[in-house]
Design an enzyme around this catalytic site. Structure first.
Site, mmCIF file in Angstrom:
data_model
loop_
_atom_site.group_PDB
_atom_site.id
_atom_site.type_symbol
_atom_site.label_atom_id
_atom_site.label_comp_id
_atom_site.label_asym_id
_atom_site.label_seq_id
_atom_site.Cartn_x
_atom_site.Cartn_y
_atom_site.Cartn_z
ATOM 1 N N LYS A 105 0.836 -1.199 0.000
ATOM 2 C CA LYS A 105 0.000 0.000 0.000
ATOM 3 C C LYS A 105 0.876 1.256 0.000
ATOM 4 O O LYS A 105 0.617 2.208 -0.740
ATOM 5 C CB LYS A 105 -0.935 -0.015 1.218
ATOM 6 C CG LYS A 105 -2.031 -1.057 1.102
ATOM 7 C CD LYS A 105 -2.779 -1.303 2.405
ATOM 8 C CE LYS A 105 -3.774 -2.454 2.219
ATOM 9 N NZ LYS A 105 -4.451 -2.888 3.440
ATOM 10 N N GLN B 70 -4.347 -1.079 9.584
ATOM 11 C CA GLN B 70 -4.290 -2.452 9.055
ATOM 12 C C GLN B 70 -4.922 -3.433 10.046
ATOM 13 O O GLN B 70 -4.557 -3.460 11.220
ATOM 14 C CB GLN B 70 -2.823 -2.834 8.771
ATOM 15 C CG GLN B 70 -2.655 -4.187 8.118
ATOM 16 C CD GLN B 70 -3.246 -4.243 6.702
ATOM 17 O OE1 GLN B 70 -3.186 -3.272 5.939
ATOM 18 N NE2 GLN B 70 -3.842 -5.365 6.340
ATOM 19 N N ASP C 208 -10.902 3.186 3.958
ATOM 20 C CA ASP C 208 -11.271 1.770 3.940
ATOM 21 C C ASP C 208 -12.792 1.610 3.951
ATOM 22 O O ASP C 208 -13.304 0.505 3.778
ATOM 23 C CB ASP C 208 -10.700 1.062 5.179
ATOM 24 C CG ASP C 208 -9.572 0.103 4.813
ATOM 25 O OD1 ASP C 208 -9.393 -0.160 3.611
ATOM 26 O OD2 ASP C 208 -8.887 -0.372 5.735
#
Ligand code: NAP
Length: 285
Positions: free
Chosen positions: A54, A98, A121
């Site tokens: 990422k 994460q 997200d």
């Protein structure tokens, strides 16, 4: 008849190129680069690999990667404070924590510290609510990638019958909202669905997101249907999806492979979300 294989790598590369172009324009207009903050707690090797990809792709797209790594024994308060700081940091457009977090952290509490405007997200209750109501907001990356692949493969979503196998907050549920918003007729299946094969057989589009290798077999697929395989399962035979690819591709009209299908799309959509969040925050078109 062999199905058309939808090339997720190529579609993801096109999305990344489009984001890179937009990132240059954003920097010129806003006088700063769009920024994505990543937060990684602990030393899980797979999470390190994901976050590494990422960060690399963020920089390659011309955006700023701001990384915070916390030790595995970081306290819940330490993590919550970090996310709260990023929430008010003007240079941070997107915040990605994460998952999964190590034991001892309350995942929901951490996610809720992310303001909807930086929720790249798409996992906060606010983002989920906006999506469920068909209002503009940041949408989870993997479901967005699925819709992008359907578009790229030429599958008409409007009016289509879609069977989604899996009802997680990460994939199945937001995908159902996205597809309903795009005028599909959606049936969401799960482990208690009485006759999964029958539901799948009447679908124009099947999206498998169960985490069960070989779950979708050729007899469950209507000839010519589009089959999108979100499953990512590590087996002795390597990485496989939820779909029996060899047999299903003899029946389906279009199909995504694993690897090389949905997988590459997820980070590409994260980059797009970051740029969209930056534009919205800076008031730049
Ligand atoms: P999850 O939270 O474990 O949810 C799995 C869902 O599938 C649940 O709703 C479960 O039903 C349902 N299910 C499991 N076995 C089933 C069966 N035999 N028949 C019908 N339904 C079944 O998983 P997830 O996070 O959504 O992930 C799903 C898969 O996608 C995993 O393989 C994951 O690795 C992959 N994934 C890939 C990406 C990517 O970027 N490519 C991103 C995210 C996830 P119940 O609700 O009844 O338990």
């Amino acid at each position: 008849m062999a199905a058309t294989v939808i090339d997720g790598k190529a579609v993801a590369a096109a999305v990344r190129a489009e984001v890179a172009g937009g990132a240059v324009e954003f920097e010129a207009a806003a006088g700063r680069r769009a920024g994505l903050a990543t937060v990684l707690v602990g030393d899980d090797p797979a999470s390190h690999v994901y976050v590494g990809s990422k960060r690399k792709q963020t920089e390659e797209a011309g955006m700023r990667s701001i990384h915070h790594g916390l030790q595995a024994d970081a306290s819940p308060g330490e993590l919550l404070n970090l996310v709260a700081e990023l929430a008010v940091d003007d240079d941070v457009d997107g915040i990605l924590v994460q998952l999964p977090l190590p034991d001892g952290h309350d995942q929901d509490q951490v996610i809720e510290r992310i303001p909807a405007a930086k929720d790249v997200d798409g996992l906060t209750v606010a983002s989920a609510g906006l999506l469920a109501q068909g209002r503009p907001g940041l949408v989870p990356c993997t479901p967005q990638g699925v819709v992008e692949l359907l578009r790229a493969g030429g599958t008409q979503v409007e009016g289509a019958e879609v069977a989604i196998v899996g009802r997680s907050i990460l994939v199945g549920r937001p995908l159902a909202s996205l597809l309903v918003n795009a005028d599909a007729t959606v049936t969401m299946c799960h482990s208690r669905t009485r006759d999964l094969a029958a539901v799948c057989r009447r679908a124009d589009v099947i999206v498998a997101a169960a985490g069960a290798p070989g779950l979708v077999t050729a007899d469950m697929v209507r000839p010519g249907a589009t089959v999108i395989d979100v499953g990512t399962n590590r087996t002795d035979d390597g990485l496989v999806g939820d779909v029996d690819f060899a047999a299903v591709s003899e029946v389906a009209g279009a199909i995504t492979p694993v690897p090389g299908g949905v997988g590459p799309m997820t980070i590409a959509m994260l980059l797009r979300n970051t740029l969209d969040a930056a534009r919205a925050r800076a008031g730049v078109e």
